[in-house]
Write a protein that holds these residues in place. Structure first.
Motif, short mmCIF file in Angstrom:
data_model
loop_
_atom_site.label_atom_id
_atom_site.label_comp_id
_atom_site.label_asym_id
_atom_site.label_seq_id
_atom_site.Cartn_x
_atom_site.Cartn_y
_atom_site.Cartn_z
N VAL A 14 0.84 -1.20 0.00
CA VAL A 14 0.00 0.00 0.00
C VAL A 14 0.88 1.25 0.00
O VAL A 14 0.66 2.17 -0.80
CB VAL A 14 -0.97 0.00 1.21
N GLU A 15 1.87 1.28 0.86
CA GLU A 15 2.74 2.46 0.94
C GLU A 15 3.55 2.65 -0.33
O GLU A 15 3.74 3.77 -0.79
CB GLU A 15 3.67 2.35 2.14
N GLY A 16 4.04 1.55 -0.89
CA GLY A 16 4.87 1.63 -2.09
C GLY A 16 4.08 1.73 -3.38
O GLY A 16 4.61 2.12 -4.41
N GLY A 17 2.81 1.33 -3.34
CA GLY A 17 1.97 1.43 -4.52
C GLY A 17 2.02 0.22 -5.44
O GLY A 17 1.20 0.10 -6.34
N ASN A 18 2.98 -0.68 -5.22
CA ASN A 18 3.06 -1.88 -6.04
C ASN A 18 3.92 -2.93 -5.35
O ASN A 18 4.64 -2.63 -4.39
CB ASN A 18 3.57 -1.58 -7.46
N LEU A 48 -8.08 -7.44 0.03
CA LEU A 48 -7.55 -6.23 0.64
C LEU A 48 -7.03 -5.23 -0.37
O LEU A 48 -6.97 -4.04 -0.09
CB LEU A 48 -6.41 -6.59 1.61
N LEU A 49 -6.64 -5.71 -1.55
CA LEU A 49 -6.07 -4.84 -2.57
C LEU A 49 -6.81 -4.98 -3.88
O LEU A 49 -7.19 -6.08 -4.27
CB LEU A 49 -4.59 -5.19 -2.82
N GLU A 50 -6.99 -3.86 -4.54
CA GLU A 50 -7.50 -3.84 -5.91
C GLU A 50 -6.28 -3.91 -6.81
O GLU A 50 -5.45 -3.00 -6.80
CB GLU A 50 -8.29 -2.55 -6.16
N ARG A 51 -6.14 -4.99 -7.55
CA ARG A 51 -4.94 -5.18 -8.37
C ARG A 51 -5.19 -4.76 -9.81
O ARG A 51 -6.22 -5.07 -10.38
CB ARG A 51 -4.52 -6.64 -8.33
N THR A 52 -4.21 -4.05 -10.36
CA THR A 52 -4.19 -3.74 -11.79
C THR A 52 -2.83 -4.18 -12.30
O THR A 52 -2.00 -4.67 -11.53
CB THR A 52 -4.38 -2.23 -12.06
N THR A 53 -2.57 -3.99 -13.57
CA THR A 53 -1.28 -4.39 -14.11
C THR A 53 -0.15 -3.49 -13.63
O THR A 53 1.01 -3.85 -13.73
CB THR A 53 -1.30 -4.40 -15.64
N ARG A 54 -0.48 -2.33 -13.10
CA ARG A 54 0.56 -1.39 -12.69
C ARG A 54 0.60 -1.09 -11.20
O ARG A 54 1.63 -0.77 -10.65
CB ARG A 54 0.40 -0.07 -13.44
N ARG A 55 -0.54 -1.13 -10.52
CA ARG A 55 -0.58 -0.70 -9.13
C ARG A 55 -1.49 -1.60 -8.31
O ARG A 55 -2.36 -2.25 -8.84
CB ARG A 55 -1.12 0.73 -9.01
N GLN A 56 -1.31 -1.54 -7.02
CA GLN A 56 -2.22 -2.13 -6.06
C GLN A 56 -2.75 -0.99 -5.21
O GLN A 56 -2.01 -0.07 -4.89
CB GLN A 56 -1.52 -3.13 -5.13
N SER A 57 -4.00 -1.05 -4.86
CA SER A 57 -4.55 -0.03 -3.98
C SER A 57 -5.52 -0.71 -3.02
O SER A 57 -6.07 -1.75 -3.34
CB SER A 57 -5.25 1.08 -4.77
N PRO A 58 -5.71 -0.11 -1.85
CA PRO A 58 -6.65 -0.71 -0.91
C PRO A 58 -8.02 -0.87 -1.56
O PRO A 58 -8.48 0.02 -2.27
CB PRO A 58 -6.70 0.29 0.25
N ASP A 59 -8.64 -1.99 -1.32
CA ASP A 59 -9.93 -2.29 -1.93
C ASP A 59 -11.04 -1.58 -1.19
O ASP A 59 -11.05 -1.35 -0.06
CB ASP A 59 -10.16 -3.80 -1.91
#
Length: 59
Positions: A14-18, A48-59
């Motif tokens: 989360v802190e690092g973004g990926n 817990l995370l919404e995953r994309t090909t570039r980033r993870q973010s809190p869901d």
């Protein structure tokens, strides 16, 4: 799975973004970060995370 390690991986992602940034912070591979987060999600029964090909973010 070590619960603390899973939580550390989650916070770093989360802190690092990926997972790559999290892996560098934790000095482990990005694959292991993903594994720890996935296991934590399974243990908690929630995504817990919404995953994309570039980033993870809190869901």
């Amino acid at each position: 799975m070590d619960k603390l390690r899973g939580m550390e991986a989650f916070v770093a992602a989360v802190e690092g973004g990926n997972f790559t940034e999290a892996a560098q912070r934790l000095e482990i591979s990005a694959v292991m970060v993903g594994k720890y987060v996935r296991e934590l999600e399974e243990r908690l029964g929630a995504r817990l995370l919404e995953r994309t090909t570039r980033r993870q973010s809190p869901d």
